[in-house]
Write a protein that holds these residues in place. Structure first.
Motif, PDB file in Angstrom:
ATOM      1  N   VAL A  47       0.849  -1.191   0.000  1.00 51.50           N
ATOM      2  CA  VAL A  47       0.000   0.000   0.000  1.00 51.50           C
ATOM      3  C   VAL A  47       0.885   1.243   0.000  1.00 51.50           C
ATOM      4  O   VAL A  47       1.939   1.267   0.653  1.00 51.50           O
ATOM      5  CB  VAL A  47      -0.934   0.012   1.233  1.00 51.50           C
ATOM      6  CG1 VAL A  47      -1.754   1.288   1.286  1.00 51.50           C
ATOM      7  CG2 VAL A  47      -1.836  -1.214   1.230  1.00 51.50           C
ATOM      8  N   VAL A  61      -2.036  -6.671   4.579  1.00 53.50           N
ATOM      9  CA  VAL A  61      -1.049  -5.681   4.145  1.00 53.50           C
ATOM     10  C   VAL A  61       0.343  -6.102   4.608  1.00 53.50           C
ATOM     11  O   VAL A  61       0.580  -6.277   5.808  1.00 53.50           O
ATOM     12  CB  VAL A  61      -1.403  -4.281   4.682  1.00 53.50           C
ATOM     13  CG1 VAL A  61      -0.277  -3.287   4.404  1.00 53.50           C
ATOM     14  CG2 VAL A  61      -2.707  -3.796   4.062  1.00 53.50           C
ATOM     15  N   PHE A 103      -8.008  -1.420   5.245  1.00 51.11           N
ATOM     16  CA  PHE A 103      -7.596  -1.841   3.913  1.00 51.11           C
ATOM     17  C   PHE A 103      -8.773  -2.454   3.162  1.00 51.11           C
ATOM     18  O   PHE A 103      -8.994  -2.160   1.981  1.00 51.11           O
ATOM     19  CB  PHE A 103      -6.438  -2.843   4.003  1.00 51.11           C
ATOM     20  CG  PHE A 103      -6.030  -3.425   2.676  1.00 51.11           C
ATOM     21  CD1 PHE A 103      -5.295  -2.667   1.781  1.00 51.11           C
ATOM     22  CD2 PHE A 103      -6.392  -4.723   2.329  1.00 51.11           C
ATOM     23  CE1 PHE A 103      -4.919  -3.196   0.544  1.00 51.11           C
ATOM     24  CE2 PHE A 103      -6.028  -5.257   1.108  1.00 51.11           C
ATOM     25  CZ  PHE A 103      -5.286  -4.491   0.214  1.00 51.11           C
TER      26      PHE A 103
END
Length: 430
Positions: A3, A25, A314
């Protein structure tokens, strides 16, 4: 998944901090980041600010999601650039970001779509602007048409303040423009509008072009000094939730402001995706008018909002960039959160840089220090901007969150540090 968070302020630190908590993530990059994101082992700063260079880097690194924090890259068209190259990005296009980047565009849009806002006129001629102010009198509000890092609004309580603001905002040379206004392509313009009475609140939603998910309500403190005195700033503290946004006010804001804005943008051929921040003025009867639109999360509102968010951020972002926000339910910590901004000496007009910061604590479950104007210098962290830190804490009540935040803030020191001692006073008083 990798990210990328674009920006280097307290808002971006909080967004990256929350995104890094998702089990899906594996890495969060922050471009360019700050001294606080450099200290967090889960985050990595990337020293790239050029839009095309950043897009090329994101493609090479196979970044799965990019989240845009501040207004400048949005106004420069970073979302358009990323999308044109097939990259998943959350934020409004350059055309949609005009809701924030041009006050004249925003006010005309609200008038066209009958969205409640203050009466106004737009000027590029200083003499006409001065004459209008003399006719209307004070208090009155002067807004720069371009971006100004949250300092482009002057609530003038006297005619002298109003005339001075016009001179600053219409100055063609940045050297004589202490508010840091970036003029739009049409040249320097000001929007002059009626002064609204009431209580302000920050109403922030996520949009995927059609669907909307509402963030927790919040309230910030724009004035530099206790008791809402002194000059306007980018924000000296915030708390969430905001008691002034009652269920009735919330429903009315959605019905009269947020949904008509999303539908209006779609009707105008400019679908809105990203964070939409409506600054509201709520009167004693609970009726709200729109003070301004921002096309991003607020700063410092983001910090207490992210402290309270329990849903995987996320996953929310992936839904938002897939047109599926209607399938998202956001879960919030019932505890209030409150953030206190510690600012540099000389802020807001002439902030001093380079002061060493002492006493920075490790984050705990109920208190996190989010960095904004900081940078690493050898083995120290030093000030590098006006708003330096946002000390943010959770508590079972707003009062307890306030006490916890100030308890942490008192242990941090740097030369010339200034911060308000009354953040959250309205909620505590109510």
């Amino acid at each position: 998944m990798k990210v990328l968070v674009v920006g280097g302020g307290g808002r971006e630190h909080a967004l990256a901090w929350k995104l890094a908590q998702s089990p899906r993530v594996q890495a969060v990059y922050v471009a360019p980041g700050n001294g606080g994101t450099a200290l967090d082992s889960r985050l990595e700063n990337i020293n790239i600010t050029d839009v095309q260079a950043l897009r090329a880097w994101a493609a090479i690194e196979k970044i799965a999601l990019t989240v845009i924090g501040p207004e400048q890259p949005l106004a420069a068209g970073i979302v358009d650039e990323f999308r044109q190259h097939g990259l998943r990005v959350f934020g409004p296009t350059k055309a949609a970001a005009q809701l924030e980047s041009s006050k004249a565009f925003s006010k005309a849009f609200m008038k066209r779509h009958q969205i409640p806002t203050a009466d106004y006129e737009t000027f590029n001629d200083a003499a006409a602007a001065h004459a209008y102010v003399d006719e209307k009198g004070a208090p009155i509000v002067i807004k720069a048409d371009g971006l100004a890092a949250g300092k482009g609004v002057v609530v003038a309580m006297t005619l002298h303040e109003a005339h001075e603001a016009i001179e600053f905002m219409l100055a063609p040379d940045p050297e004589f423009n202490p508010l840091g206004v970036r003029h739009n392509e049409g040249g320097a313009r000001v929007v002059i509008e009626e002064f609204l009475q009431g209580e302000e609140a920050s109403f922030i939603v996520m949009c995927d072009g059609k669907n909307v998910a509402t963030m927790a309500t919040s309230q910030d403190h724009k004035r530099l000094l206790d008791g809402d005195q002194g000059p306007n700033t980018g924000g000296m503290g915030a708390y969430s939730p905001a008691p002034v946004v009652t269920p009735d006010v919330h429903a009315r804001a959605m019905r009269e402001i947020i949904l008509p804005t999303i539908k209006g943008m779609e009707k105008d051929g400019i679908p809105f995706t990203g964070f939409l921040y409506a600054g509201l003025m709520i009167d004693a009867q609970g009726f709200a008018k729109t003070l301004e639109f921002n096309c991003r999360m607020g700063d410092p509102e983001t910090q207490p909002i992210m402290m309270r968010l329990k849903t995987d951020f996320f996953e929310v972002m992936m839904a938002a960039t897939s047109g599926m926000l209607d399938q998202v339910v956001l879960e919030w910590d019932r505890r209030p959160a409150l953030g206190v901004v510690m600012a540099a000496h000389g802020y807001p007009l002439h902030p001093r840089k380079g002061d060493v910061i002492h006493g920075l604590p490790q984050a705990t479950d109920d208190a996190v220090v989010f960095h904004a104007g900081t940078q690493k210098q050898d083995d120290s962290t030093v000030t590098s901007g006006g708003r330096v830190l946002c000390v943010t804490a959770l508590g079972s009540t707003v009062k307890e969150a306030q006490q916890r935040a100030y308890e942490v803030a008192r242990r941090i020191n740097f030369a010339g540090a200034q911060y308000r001692k009354d953040i959250g006073y309205r909620a505590i008083k109510s």
